[in-house]
Design an enzyme around this catalytic site. Structure first.
Site, PDB file in Angstrom:
ATOM      1  CB  CYS A 191      -2.211  34.543  13.804  1.00 36.92           C
ATOM      2  SG  CYS A 191      -0.774  33.873  12.928  1.00 36.92           S
ATOM      3  CG  ASP A 196      -4.859  31.744  16.126  1.00 40.63           C
ATOM      4  OD1 ASP A 196      -5.309  31.263  15.080  1.00 40.63           O
ATOM      5  OD2 ASP A 196      -3.688  32.127  16.260  1.00 40.63           O
ATOM      6  CB  ILE A 242      -7.116  32.244  40.548  1.00 43.05           C
ATOM      7  CG1 ILE A 242      -7.123  33.585  39.816  1.00 43.05           C
ATOM      8  CG2 ILE A 242      -7.902  31.179  39.805  1.00 43.05           C
ATOM      9  CD1 ILE A 242      -6.307  33.615  38.547  1.00 43.05           C
ATOM     10  CD  GLU A 243     -12.766  37.230  41.627  1.00 44.65           C
ATOM     11  OE1 GLU A 243     -14.002  37.173  41.601  1.00 44.65           O
ATOM     12  OE2 GLU A 243     -12.073  37.744  40.720  1.00 44.65           O
ATOM     13  CG  LEU A 244     -13.905  31.369  39.741  1.00 44.40           C
ATOM     14  CD1 LEU A 244     -15.229  30.645  39.828  1.00 44.40           C
ATOM     15  CD2 LEU A 244     -12.877  30.537  39.010  1.00 44.40           C
ATOM     16  CG  HIS A 289      -2.011  28.087  18.593  1.00 47.12           C
ATOM     17  ND1 HIS A 289      -2.374  27.088  17.713  1.00 47.12           N
ATOM     18  CD2 HIS A 289      -2.683  29.185  18.193  1.00 47.12           C
ATOM     19  CE1 HIS A 289      -3.230  27.551  16.841  1.00 47.12           C
ATOM     20  NE2 HIS A 289      -3.422  28.840  17.093  1.00 47.12           N
ATOM     21  CD  GLU A 290       3.061  26.547  19.262  1.00 42.06           C
ATOM     22  OE1 GLU A 290       2.887  25.655  18.418  1.00 42.06           O
ATOM     23  OE2 GLU A 290       2.898  27.759  18.995  1.00 42.06           O
TER      24      GLU A 290
END
Length: 125
Positions: free
Chosen positions: A41, A48, A63-65, A82-83
């Site tokens: 946070c 979080d 994308i390669e995992l 968060h946003e």
């Protein structure tokens, strides 16, 4: 510092090796669940936690995992809301992959009696 921590700190999501050619012309959806997202946070420094859901219809790249896993893990050292975290994940992946369609959902674990879900869908932009 442990080797995994160093790998995360040194990681650059923009490296070409993290993205592979999509060898298929048909439309298909890749669905990825990342249940161990963590960031701090920006106000309190408390952790979080969230599950990140990524869905996309690739165009020329996928994308390669392992790269995606390390990229998501890189947030654990950062103070970010968060946003902002979900917007950054969406923007970074969308700009690099240039998919036909993409959706990112951040489903954050409740903290202080608040449950937050952030969703960004390219079809609604």
């Amino acid at each position: 510092m442990k080797y995994g921590e160093q790998e995360i700190l040194d990681f650059d999501i923009n490296s070409e090796e993290n993205f592979w050619p999509n060898n298929h012309e048909k439309n298909y959806v890749i669905k990825i669940e990342l249940p161990e997202f963590m960031a701090k946070c920006p106000r309190s420094g408390y952790p979080d936690f969230a599950t990140i859901y990524l869905e996309y219809t690739p165009d020329k790249l996928v994308i390669e995992l392992k790269a995606l896993k390390i990229y998501i893990n890189s947030f654990m050292f950062r103070h970010v809301s968060h946003e902002n975290s979900i917007n950054e994940i969406f923007d970074t992946l969308y700009n690099k992959l240039q998919p036909k369609w993409m959706k990112v959902i951040g489903d954050f674990k409740p903290r202080g009696n608040v449950h937050t879900v952030i969703e960004i869908d390219s079809s609604k932009m």
